[in-house]
Design a protein around this motif. Sequence first.
Motif, PDB file in Angstrom:
ATOM      1  N   PRO B  69       0.822  -1.222   0.000  1.00  0.00           N
ATOM      2  CA  PRO B  69       0.000   0.000   0.000  1.00  0.00           C
ATOM      3  C   PRO B  69       0.863   1.282   0.000  1.00  0.00           C
ATOM      4  CG  PRO B  69      -0.957  -1.626   1.477  1.00  0.00           C
ATOM      5  CD  PRO B  69       0.364  -2.184   1.028  1.00  0.00           C
ATOM      6  N   VAL B  70       0.337   2.335  -0.628  1.00  0.00           N
ATOM      7  CA  VAL B  70       1.176   3.520  -0.879  1.00  0.00           C
ATOM      8  C   VAL B  70       1.668   4.215   0.395  1.00  0.00           C
ATOM      9  CG1 VAL B  70       0.469   4.015  -3.238  1.00  0.00           C
ATOM     10  CG2 VAL B  70      -0.904   4.914  -1.347  1.00  0.00           C
ATOM     11  N   THR B  71       0.902   4.185   1.483  1.00  0.00           N
ATOM     12  CA  THR B  71       1.421   4.806   2.719  1.00  0.00           C
ATOM     13  C   THR B  71       2.595   3.993   3.262  1.00  0.00           C
ATOM     14  OG1 THR B  71      -0.469   3.769   3.826  1.00  0.00           O
ATOM     15  CG2 THR B  71      -0.558   6.140   3.549  1.00  0.00           C
ATOM     16  N   ALA B  72       2.543   2.693   3.093  1.00  0.00           N
ATOM     17  CA  ALA B  72       3.659   1.836   3.513  1.00  0.00           C
ATOM     18  C   ALA B  72       4.881   2.090   2.629  1.00  0.00           C
ATOM     19  CB  ALA B  72       3.249   0.368   3.468  1.00  0.00           C
ATOM     20  N   ILE B  73       4.665   2.319   1.338  1.00  0.00           N
ATOM     21  CA  ILE B  73       5.796   2.655   0.451  1.00  0.00           C
ATOM     22  C   ILE B  73       6.440   3.955   0.918  1.00  0.00           C
ATOM     23  CG2 ILE B  73       6.507   3.299  -1.906  1.00  0.00           C
ATOM     24  CD1 ILE B  73       4.274   1.549  -3.014  1.00  0.00           C
ATOM     25  N   GLN B  74       5.591   4.944   1.208  1.00  0.00           N
ATOM     26  CA  GLN B  74       6.098   6.256   1.632  1.00  0.00           C
ATOM     27  C   GLN B  74       6.985   6.138   2.882  1.00  0.00           C
ATOM     28  OE1 GLN B  74       3.060   8.883   3.035  1.00  0.00           O
ATOM     29  NE2 GLN B  74       4.285  10.744   2.755  1.00  0.00           N
ATOM     30  N   GLN B  75       6.538   5.319   3.827  1.00  0.00           N
ATOM     31  CA  GLN B  75       7.313   5.139   5.062  1.00  0.00           C
ATOM     32  C   GLN B  75       8.595   4.358   4.835  1.00  0.00           C
ATOM     33  OE1 GLN B  75       4.515   3.325   7.760  1.00  0.00           O
ATOM     34  NE2 GLN B  75       3.198   5.135   7.674  1.00  0.00           N
ATOM     35  N   LEU B  76       8.496   3.307   4.019  1.00  0.00           N
ATOM     36  CA  LEU B  76       9.610   2.370   3.866  1.00  0.00           C
ATOM     37  C   LEU B  76      10.695   2.873   2.917  1.00  0.00           C
ATOM     38  CD1 LEU B  76      10.637  -0.460   4.634  1.00  0.00           C
ATOM     39  CD2 LEU B  76       9.350  -1.378   2.685  1.00  0.00           C
ATOM     40  N   LYS B  97       1.863   9.216  -6.693  1.00  0.00           N
ATOM     41  CA  LYS B  97       3.274   9.418  -6.934  1.00  0.00           C
ATOM     42  C   LYS B  97       3.879  10.623  -6.211  1.00  0.00           C
ATOM     43  CE  LYS B  97       4.899   6.327  -8.421  1.00  0.00           C
ATOM     44  NZ  LYS B  97       3.976   5.278  -8.038  1.00  0.00           N
ATOM     45  N   SER B  98       3.126  11.693  -5.959  1.00  0.00           N
ATOM     46  CA  SER B  98       3.721  12.923  -5.411  1.00  0.00           C
ATOM     47  C   SER B  98       4.395  12.700  -4.059  1.00  0.00           C
ATOM     48  CB  SER B  98       2.657  14.013  -5.248  1.00  0.00           C
ATOM     49  OG  SER B  98       2.153  14.375  -6.504  1.00  0.00           O
ATOM     50  N   LEU B  99       3.674  12.119  -3.103  1.00  0.00           N
ATOM     51  CA  LEU B  99       4.227  11.972  -1.756  1.00  0.00           C
ATOM     52  C   LEU B  99       5.380  10.973  -1.722  1.00  0.00           C
ATOM     53  CD1 LEU B  99       1.034  12.139   0.509  1.00  0.00           C
ATOM     54  CD2 LEU B  99       2.740  13.914   0.084  1.00  0.00           C
ATOM     55  N   LEU B 100       5.325   9.978  -2.580  1.00  0.00           N
ATOM     56  CA  LEU B 100       6.410   8.996  -2.627  1.00  0.00           C
ATOM     57  C   LEU B 100       7.692   9.643  -3.150  1.00  0.00           C
ATOM     58  CD1 LEU B 100       4.570   5.827  -4.033  1.00  0.00           C
ATOM     59  CD2 LEU B 100       4.521   6.838  -1.747  1.00  0.00           C
ATOM     60  N   CYS B 101       7.541  10.428  -4.216  1.00  0.00           N
ATOM     61  CA  CYS B 101       8.712  11.122  -4.773  1.00  0.00           C
ATOM     62  C   CYS B 101       9.255  12.151  -3.776  1.00  0.00           C
ATOM     63  CB  CYS B 101       8.346  11.799  -6.092  1.00  0.00           C
ATOM     64  SG  CYS B 101       8.102  10.617  -7.433  1.00  0.00           S
ATOM     65  N   GLU B 102       8.322  12.826  -3.106  1.00  0.00           N
ATOM     66  CA  GLU B 102       8.687  13.824  -2.108  1.00  0.00           C
ATOM     67  C   GLU B 102       9.507  13.187  -0.976  1.00  0.00           C
ATOM     68  OE1 GLU B 102       8.091  17.044  -2.143  1.00  0.00           O
ATOM     69  OE2 GLU B 102       8.749  17.506  -0.102  1.00  0.00           O
ATOM     70  N   ALA B 103       9.133  11.973  -0.583  1.00  0.00           N
ATOM     71  CA  ALA B 103       9.771  11.304   0.559  1.00  0.00           C
ATOM     72  C   ALA B 103      11.254  11.023   0.342  1.00  0.00           C
ATOM     73  CB  ALA B 103       9.041   9.987   0.875  1.00  0.00           C
ATOM     74  N   VAL B 104      11.682  10.936  -0.926  1.00  0.00           N
ATOM     75  CA  VAL B 104      13.099  10.613  -1.184  1.00  0.00           C
ATOM     76  C   VAL B 104      13.775  11.650  -2.072  1.00  0.00           C
ATOM     77  CG1 VAL B 104      12.906   8.126  -0.794  1.00  0.00           C
ATOM     78  CG2 VAL B 104      12.371   9.051  -3.061  1.00  0.00           C
ATOM     79  N   LYS B 105      13.168  12.832  -2.187  1.00  0.00           N
ATOM     80  CA  LYS B 105      13.697  13.795  -3.169  1.00  0.00           C
ATOM     81  C   LYS B 105      15.136  14.228  -2.867  1.00  0.00           C
ATOM     82  CE  LYS B 105      12.022  18.468  -1.970  1.00  0.00           C
ATOM     83  NZ  LYS B 105      11.817  18.402  -0.536  1.00  0.00           N
ATOM     84  N   ASP B 106      15.509  14.232  -1.593  1.00  0.00           N
ATOM     85  CA  ASP B 106      16.882  14.617  -1.260  1.00  0.00           C
ATOM     86  C   ASP B 106      17.737  13.437  -0.823  1.00  0.00           C
ATOM     87  OD1 ASP B 106      16.311  17.333  -1.751  1.00  0.00           O
ATOM     88  OD2 ASP B 106      15.361  17.484   0.235  1.00  0.00           O
ATOM     89  N   HIS B 107      17.239  12.242  -1.029  1.00  0.00           N
ATOM     90  CA  HIS B 107      18.000  11.064  -0.603  1.00  0.00           C
ATOM     91  C   HIS B 107      19.224  10.899  -1.499  1.00  0.00           C
ATOM     92  CE1 HIS B 107      19.018   6.982   0.568  1.00  0.00           C
ATOM     93  NE2 HIS B 107      18.147   7.093   1.572  1.00  0.00           N
ATOM     94  N   PRO B 108      20.420  10.622  -0.889  1.00  0.00           N
ATOM     95  CA  PRO B 108      21.641  10.483  -1.700  1.00  0.00           C
ATOM     96  C   PRO B 108      21.541   9.375  -2.761  1.00  0.00           C
ATOM     97  CG  PRO B 108      22.008   9.872   0.638  1.00  0.00           C
ATOM     98  CD  PRO B 108      20.681  10.552   0.562  1.00  0.00           C
ATOM     99  N   LYS B 109      20.665   8.403  -2.535  1.00  0.00           N
ATOM    100  CA  LYS B 109      20.534   7.321  -3.512  1.00  0.00           C
ATOM    101  C   LYS B 109      19.268   7.455  -4.360  1.00  0.00           C
ATOM    102  CE  LYS B 109      22.945   3.738  -0.809  1.00  0.00           C
ATOM    103  NZ  LYS B 109      22.607   2.520  -0.013  1.00  0.00           N
ATOM    104  N   ARG B 110      18.696   8.681  -4.450  1.00  0.00           N
ATOM    105  CA  ARG B 110      17.463   8.896  -5.231  1.00  0.00           C
ATOM    106  C   ARG B 110      17.567   8.352  -6.653  1.00  0.00           C
ATOM    107  NH1 ARG B 110      14.028   8.747  -8.198  1.00  0.00           N
ATOM    108  NH2 ARG B 110      12.222  10.094  -8.592  1.00  0.00           N
TER     109      ARG B 110
END
Lengths: 290, 290
Positions: B69-76, B97-110
């Motif tokens: 589920p998408v909330t679980a994706i966002q967290q994980l 897609k917006s919140l998922l992309c937002e959750a890792v937008k600054d991640h070094p491994k994006r």
Amino acid sequence: MKTFTIIGTGLIGGSVARDIRKTGTDAHLIGVEQNADHAARALELQLVDAVLPLSEAVAQADVVLLAIPVTAIQQLLPQLLDLVPPQAVVIDFGSTKSLLCEAVKDHPKRAQFVAAHPIAGTENSGPEAALEGLYQGKMNIICEKEKSSEFALEVALELFDLLGLKTVFMQAEEHDKHVAYISHLSHVSSFLLGLTVLDVEKDEKNIFMLAGSGFASTVRLAKSSPDMWAPIFEQNAFFLSHALEEYIKHLQKFQECLQQKDTAQLYEMMRQANQIRPVLDGITQGASAK
Amino acid sequence: MKTFTIIGTGLIGGSVARDIRKTGTDAHLIGVEQNADHAARALELQLVDAVLPLSEAVAQADVVLLAIPVTAIQQLLPQLLDLVPPQAVVIDFGSTKSLLCEAVKDHPKRAQFVAAHPIAGTENSGPEAALEGLYQGKMNIICEKEKSSEFALEVALELFDLLGLKTVFMQAEEHDKHVAYISHLSHVSSFLLGLTVLDVEKDEKNIFMLAGSGFASTVRLAKSSPDMWAPIFEQNAFFLSHALEEYIKHLQKFQECLQQKDTAQLYEMMRQANQIRPVLDGITQGASAK
């Protein structure tokens, strides 16, 4: 040999004609059809043996089948009973029943009429939409059976057996109320889902790209004929308006929960809606709908 | 041999596993599954070769697929990118897609992540719902492709080719807005049609008797899993709420016309809704949805 006069040679009437042909019943099939293109097409497709003017077609009939929009049935029915020979039986296949029954309730030949509603159809229309087996295994409602003669009911049930319909009995108002929720509301929800998406997505390419099987299934009925459905909605306006009000209330409650981020409540509403699965599975097992 | 780690072995992830098996691709399939019954069933059905704890499963992966589920994706997702080996590619199959992309937008491994949404599914869920060929000929949206590395996109497209998906590109917000109308609104309209009918028709026998193919088709999505859909609705609340508002407005206008017996206007609304037919026919011809 029995003569069937089918008034309206589209999806509903044409499918009856196909099944009568298929079973090899020794029958003469006469069509009555206002639309000249449909008349020509019904003859080409051999749905009927002849297309005749109403009075001529009715004078020869053992069974007259009304398969035209419900407002047209309401207008035509009293005049048709005036014309009909004493041994003929008139059956209508309309999706509403109260106003049709009301229109002939004091007619001296009321007993020759059987008010029926086979729950069958597709989103297509016209003679080309006629399908063999459309009625097979489907439910059929006869309303106010106490006002039809035993002979008329026998003749009607013989036809319904040939079509593979399973018949139950109901009062006209009860019928109209239940179909408002179960059938007519589905059509409205689908028509307006289609219209909303078309209104908002001005670029149809997006619909084309993003629509999945879910959208296609939910919006299928939006392809249905307004010629058939506008009269049904008009005749069943009272009950359908109540059904719509309930539907809108449910949608508004859902929207509120959405805005308040009350996901627990959204979840609960969906969990309850899931209960439609065993009901539909029952329907499938009972083969009343496919 | 490639190792695919599939997080979530239900309808979505399990169907991917079936297609990888079918094509004979030399692959090791590892499942990650919180639900013990689903884990056991996924192994029995040979959807995966093993079910392992997350960190162990990810450490071995060439491709990690998120099918939860998408909330679980966002967290994980952020934690998953922390864990993932340098050459592995992470792909999510979430419907927002917006919140998922937002959750890792600054991640070094994006750059190792590809945000995807294949427009495919059924109303069923769990490992047993997994189908061979579920994705064949369907559309797939990749969002924010400029943030994924070329290598990650190549690996993802190779998998999408194997599944038979046709990929297009979109920005995340644009994606979420369009799917609110085209996919998510269909689900809401169907869930609430089911709930309204169940609430009003206390005697389910009436639903059983009077439901035809139209009702079954329109209400099919009401059988969908709340576990999957509540998170989607929560994440896309803003756009979905707008879509619902438009839908409710259309329904209210229809109800007004019904009450005022303005059949001409009802007819016109239905005639406009009929325009969904050529759009859907285009969809069918384009094989983007079945």
